[in-house]
Design a protein around this motif. Structure first.
Motif, PDB file in Angstrom:
ATOM      1  N   ALA A  51       0.772  -1.179   0.109  1.00  0.00           N
ATOM      2  CA  ALA A  51       0.131   0.023  -0.107  1.00  0.00           C
ATOM      3  C   ALA A  51       0.902   1.352  -0.069  1.00  0.00           C
ATOM      4  O   ALA A  51       0.539   2.103  -0.666  1.00  0.00           O
ATOM      5  CB  ALA A  51      -1.023  -0.042   1.012  1.00  0.00           C
ATOM      6  N   THR A  52       1.965   1.314   0.605  1.00  0.00           N
ATOM      7  CA  THR A  52       2.774   2.370   0.815  1.00  0.00           C
ATOM      8  C   THR A  52       3.351   2.803  -0.597  1.00  0.00           C
ATOM      9  O   THR A  52       3.659   3.723  -1.065  1.00  0.00           O
ATOM     10  CB  THR A  52       4.055   2.478   2.019  1.00  0.00           C
ATOM     11  OG1 THR A  52       3.362   2.076   3.131  1.00  0.00           O
ATOM     12  CG2 THR A  52       4.824   3.350   1.891  1.00  0.00           C
ATOM     13  N   ILE A  53       3.916   1.644  -1.243  1.00  0.00           N
ATOM     14  CA  ILE A  53       4.659   1.850  -2.502  1.00  0.00           C
ATOM     15  C   ILE A  53       3.595   2.343  -3.454  1.00  0.00           C
ATOM     16  O   ILE A  53       3.881   3.195  -4.309  1.00  0.00           O
ATOM     17  CB  ILE A  53       5.113   0.450  -2.878  1.00  0.00           C
ATOM     18  CG1 ILE A  53       6.419  -0.004  -2.074  1.00  0.00           C
ATOM     19  CG2 ILE A  53       5.660   0.439  -4.450  1.00  0.00           C
ATOM     20  CD1 ILE A  53       7.023  -1.523  -2.146  1.00  0.00           C
ATOM     21  N   LEU A  54       2.408   1.519  -3.470  1.00  0.00           N
ATOM     22  CA  LEU A  54       1.323   2.025  -4.676  1.00  0.00           C
ATOM     23  C   LEU A  54       0.851   3.624  -4.457  1.00  0.00           C
ATOM     24  O   LEU A  54       0.955   4.397  -5.362  1.00  0.00           O
ATOM     25  CB  LEU A  54       0.085   1.014  -4.430  1.00  0.00           C
ATOM     26  CG  LEU A  54       0.391  -0.210  -5.045  1.00  0.00           C
ATOM     27  CD1 LEU A  54      -0.861  -1.171  -4.868  1.00  0.00           C
ATOM     28  CD2 LEU A  54       0.753  -0.142  -6.346  1.00  0.00           C
ATOM     29  N   HIS A  55       0.764   3.927  -3.291  1.00  0.00           N
ATOM     30  CA  HIS A  55       0.221   5.346  -2.678  1.00  0.00           C
ATOM     31  C   HIS A  55       1.515   6.186  -3.180  1.00  0.00           C
ATOM     32  O   HIS A  55       1.230   7.287  -3.821  1.00  0.00           O
ATOM     33  CB  HIS A  55      -0.064   5.241  -1.624  1.00  0.00           C
ATOM     34  CG  HIS A  55      -0.634   6.808  -1.123  1.00  0.00           C
ATOM     35  ND1 HIS A  55      -1.570   7.301  -1.786  1.00  0.00           N
ATOM     36  CD2 HIS A  55      -0.246   7.746   0.019  1.00  0.00           C
ATOM     37  CE1 HIS A  55      -1.832   8.516  -1.261  1.00  0.00           C
ATOM     38  NE2 HIS A  55      -1.197   8.747  -0.197  1.00  0.00           N
ATOM     39  N   GLY A  56       2.554   5.923  -2.898  1.00  0.00           N
ATOM     40  CA  GLY A  56       3.753   6.623  -3.255  1.00  0.00           C
ATOM     41  C   GLY A  56       4.070   6.704  -4.834  1.00  0.00           C
ATOM     42  O   GLY A  56       4.283   7.932  -5.584  1.00  0.00           O
ATOM     43  N   LEU A  81      -7.485   8.880  -4.368  1.00  0.00           N
ATOM     44  CA  LEU A  81      -8.223   8.738  -3.309  1.00  0.00           C
ATOM     45  C   LEU A  81      -8.211   7.187  -3.150  1.00  0.00           C
ATOM     46  O   LEU A  81      -8.262   6.858  -1.788  1.00  0.00           O
ATOM     47  CB  LEU A  81      -9.785   8.943  -3.778  1.00  0.00           C
ATOM     48  CG  LEU A  81     -11.049   8.503  -2.812  1.00  0.00           C
ATOM     49  CD1 LEU A  81     -10.745   9.136  -1.466  1.00  0.00           C
ATOM     50  CD2 LEU A  81     -12.242   8.729  -3.272  1.00  0.00           C
ATOM     51  N   LEU A  82      -8.387   6.322  -4.076  1.00  0.00           N
ATOM     52  CA  LEU A  82      -8.148   4.942  -3.753  1.00  0.00           C
ATOM     53  C   LEU A  82      -6.539   4.397  -3.392  1.00  0.00           C
ATOM     54  O   LEU A  82      -6.763   3.782  -2.280  1.00  0.00           O
ATOM     55  CB  LEU A  82      -8.345   4.278  -5.204  1.00  0.00           C
ATOM     56  CG  LEU A  82      -9.681   4.178  -5.934  1.00  0.00           C
ATOM     57  CD1 LEU A  82      -9.738   3.467  -7.086  1.00  0.00           C
ATOM     58  CD2 LEU A  82     -10.683   3.764  -4.832  1.00  0.00           C
ATOM     59  N   SER A  83      -5.462   4.875  -3.692  1.00  0.00           N
ATOM     60  CA  SER A  83      -4.484   4.731  -3.141  1.00  0.00           C
ATOM     61  C   SER A  83      -4.237   5.146  -1.891  1.00  0.00           C
ATOM     62  O   SER A  83      -3.594   4.397  -0.880  1.00  0.00           O
ATOM     63  CB  SER A  83      -3.136   5.146  -4.190  1.00  0.00           C
ATOM     64  OG  SER A  83      -3.168   6.652  -3.989  1.00  0.00           O
ATOM     65  N   GLY A  84      -4.901   6.327  -1.486  1.00  0.00           N
ATOM     66  CA  GLY A  84      -4.983   6.648  -0.097  1.00  0.00           C
ATOM     67  C   GLY A  84      -5.681   5.999   0.962  1.00  0.00           C
ATOM     68  O   GLY A  84      -5.368   5.744   2.136  1.00  0.00           O
ATOM     69  N   LEU A  85      -7.194   5.614   0.310  1.00  0.00           N
ATOM     70  CA  LEU A  85      -7.875   4.582   1.332  1.00  0.00           C
ATOM     71  C   LEU A  85      -7.018   3.519   1.405  1.00  0.00           C
ATOM     72  O   LEU A  85      -7.070   3.048   2.579  1.00  0.00           O
ATOM     73  CB  LEU A  85      -9.062   4.266   0.657  1.00  0.00           C
ATOM     74  CG  LEU A  85      -9.910   5.647   0.461  1.00  0.00           C
ATOM     75  CD1 LEU A  85     -11.286   5.183  -0.505  1.00  0.00           C
ATOM     76  CD2 LEU A  85     -10.605   5.959   1.719  1.00  0.00           C
ATOM     77  N   LEU A  86      -6.372   2.734   0.486  1.00  0.00           N
ATOM     78  CA  LEU A  86      -5.638   1.378   0.765  1.00  0.00           C
ATOM     79  C   LEU A  86      -4.522   1.678   1.675  1.00  0.00           C
ATOM     80  O   LEU A  86      -4.108   0.930   2.488  1.00  0.00           O
ATOM     81  CB  LEU A  86      -5.028   0.947  -0.705  1.00  0.00           C
ATOM     82  CG  LEU A  86      -4.228  -0.179  -0.890  1.00  0.00           C
ATOM     83  CD1 LEU A  86      -5.203  -1.339  -0.287  1.00  0.00           C
ATOM     84  CD2 LEU A  86      -3.492  -0.644  -2.040  1.00  0.00           C
ATOM     85  N   PHE A  87      -3.598   2.822   1.385  1.00  0.00           N
ATOM     86  CA  PHE A  87      -2.724   3.254   2.377  1.00  0.00           C
ATOM     87  C   PHE A  87      -3.077   3.468   3.717  1.00  0.00           C
ATOM     88  O   PHE A  87      -2.576   2.870   4.760  1.00  0.00           O
ATOM     89  CB  PHE A  87      -1.858   4.528   1.772  1.00  0.00           C
ATOM     90  CG  PHE A  87      -0.995   5.138   2.694  1.00  0.00           C
ATOM     91  CD1 PHE A  87       0.310   4.473   2.954  1.00  0.00           C
ATOM     92  CD2 PHE A  87      -1.164   6.071   3.665  1.00  0.00           C
ATOM     93  CE1 PHE A  87       1.375   5.082   3.879  1.00  0.00           C
ATOM     94  CE2 PHE A  87      -0.240   6.616   4.480  1.00  0.00           C
ATOM     95  CZ  PHE A  87       1.066   6.214   4.643  1.00  0.00           C
ATOM     96  N   TRP A  88      -4.166   4.158   4.261  1.00  0.00           N
ATOM     97  CA  TRP A  88      -4.747   4.308   5.578  1.00  0.00           C
ATOM     98  C   TRP A  88      -5.223   3.017   6.199  1.00  0.00           C
ATOM     99  O   TRP A  88      -5.054   2.774   7.110  1.00  0.00           O
ATOM    100  CB  TRP A  88      -5.465   5.364   5.768  1.00  0.00           C
ATOM    101  CG  TRP A  88      -4.803   6.785   5.329  1.00  0.00           C
ATOM    102  CD1 TRP A  88      -4.799   7.563   4.336  1.00  0.00           C
ATOM    103  CD2 TRP A  88      -3.896   7.393   6.483  1.00  0.00           C
ATOM    104  NE1 TRP A  88      -4.043   8.570   4.546  1.00  0.00           N
ATOM    105  CE2 TRP A  88      -3.425   8.563   5.697  1.00  0.00           C
ATOM    106  CE3 TRP A  88      -3.408   7.311   7.714  1.00  0.00           C
ATOM    107  CZ2 TRP A  88      -2.588   9.360   6.346  1.00  0.00           C
ATOM    108  CZ3 TRP A  88      -2.579   7.946   8.190  1.00  0.00           C
ATOM    109  CH2 TRP A  88      -2.225   9.091   7.783  1.00  0.00           C
ATOM    110  N   TRP A  89      -5.783   2.169   5.031  1.00  0.00           N
ATOM    111  CA  TRP A  89      -6.496   1.103   5.556  1.00  0.00           C
ATOM    112  C   TRP A  89      -5.288   0.128   5.963  1.00  0.00           C
ATOM    113  O   TRP A  89      -5.502  -0.586   7.138  1.00  0.00           O
ATOM    114  CB  TRP A  89      -7.354   0.349   4.370  1.00  0.00           C
ATOM    115  CG  TRP A  89      -7.711  -0.710   4.840  1.00  0.00           C
ATOM    116  CD1 TRP A  89      -7.212  -2.163   4.804  1.00  0.00           C
ATOM    117  CD2 TRP A  89      -9.083  -1.279   5.479  1.00  0.00           C
ATOM    118  NE1 TRP A  89      -8.387  -3.101   5.422  1.00  0.00           N
ATOM    119  CE2 TRP A  89      -9.300  -2.459   5.775  1.00  0.00           C
ATOM    120  CE3 TRP A  89      -9.937  -0.437   5.565  1.00  0.00           C
ATOM    121  CZ2 TRP A  89     -10.786  -3.028   6.155  1.00  0.00           C
ATOM    122  CZ3 TRP A  89     -11.438  -0.877   6.120  1.00  0.00           C
ATOM    123  CH2 TRP A  89     -11.582  -2.229   6.446  1.00  0.00           C
TER     124      TRP A  89
END
Length: 298
Positions: free
Chosen positions: A157-162, A192-200
């Motif tokens: 999730a961190t990599i995808l959001h970054g 939004l989607l990468s942010g939701l995944l990251f925080w989840w």
């Protein structure tokens, strides 16, 4: 950089100006700041709210008020939904198409305000209860599948959001979102989607120590990107900053303030949550410690 103080003051005064200022020909597009009711934005927003509220109501009818989804979780979800709607529907969205600083504020609200609040509201558990029992069980089973488990790994999730942040901030691609509506929607959706995944992954799955580490990494790399925009000696986003003069700013000043928005307020949120995770880690570790443990370890 010496001009940033007056530039910030000029920007604040301009953003507080009434819409009539822009209706008399100041805006090259001939329109004024207004609310945006794009169906591609409104329909998903309304669907998300309906699923969450209907699911929560059904769950409370079966389990009792405040069970499964607590009152404070409902409040956080509503706050996150309002923040997201405000970023994408309010005049801030119009300003974001004309001013780089406003566009960056919009993105930060989506990624570091709305996304964590929505995740804290336990959205999946509530939304599943909006479906019939048999379908709900199937959806819950799919949510436990291998792909979701891999995507929700903190490292993934961190990599995808970054990647989403850095790729979309490539100057040619970012400038293209200003003139192409489809790209603009895709940019906001990926944030939004990468942010939701990251925080989840960090709030729901990661150990507090691991979550703190991933937050630190994200704070550093977004800070580096913000610093690059702030200290760049030339304008990198020519299309996005083309109308900065309407707010009394040069194109370079608009870019510099946008970089500061990413660097300072965004970094402050990451730092605050990181310290909270460290505190949780320390408290969890201390509960497992008893007087005399250090002596026995010797």
């Amino acid at each position: 950089m010496r001009t940033l103080g007056p530039a910030l003051l000029s920007l604040c005064l301009a953003l507080l100006a009434p819409a009539s200022v822009w209706a008399h020909g100041a805006d090259p597009h001939g329109d004024a700041p207004a609310w945006s009711f794009d169906p591609w934005i409104m329909l998903p927003l309304m669907l998300a709210a309906a699923l969450y509220l209907c699911g929560t109501a059904r769950l409370w009818r079966r389990a009792g008020m405040g069970r499964g989804v607590r009152y404070w979780q409902l409040a956080l979800y509503v706050a996150g939904w309002l923040a997201l709607a405000g970023a994408l529907v309010s005049p801030l969205h119009w300003w974001g198409e004309h001013l780089f600083t406003a566009h960056m504020i919009e993105h930060e609200i989506v990624m570091v305000v709305a996304a964590p609040l929505l995740v804290a509201g336990r959205p999946l558990g509530a939304a599943l209860w909006a479906f019939p029992d048999r379908l709900r069980r199937r959806l819950a089973g799919a949510a436990r599948g291998g792909l979701w488990r891999w995507l929700s790994l903190p490292a993934t999730a961190t990599i995808l959001h970054g990647l989403a942040i850095w790729v979309w901030h490539m100057p040619p691609l970012f400038d293209a979102t200003v003139t192409h509506v489809g790209l603009h929607r895709a940019q906001h959706l990926s944030f939004l989607l990468s942010g939701l995944l990251f925080w989840w992954a960090l709030l729901r799955r990661a150990h507090p120590a691991a979550a703190a580490g991933h937050l630190f990494i994200t704070m550093v790399h977004t800070g580096v990107l913000g610093a690059l925009l702030t200290f760049s000696p030339r304008v990198l986003y020519t299309q996005q900053t083309a109308h900065a003069a309407l707010w009394g700013l040069t194109a370079l000043e608009d870019q510099q303030i946008a970089g500061l928005v990413m660097w300072v307020p965004g970094g402050t949120v990451y730092a605050a949550v990181m310290l909270t995770m460290v505190s949780r880690w320390v408290r969890r570790s201390s509960r497992g410690w008893r007087p005399g443990d250090a002596l026995r370890a010797r």
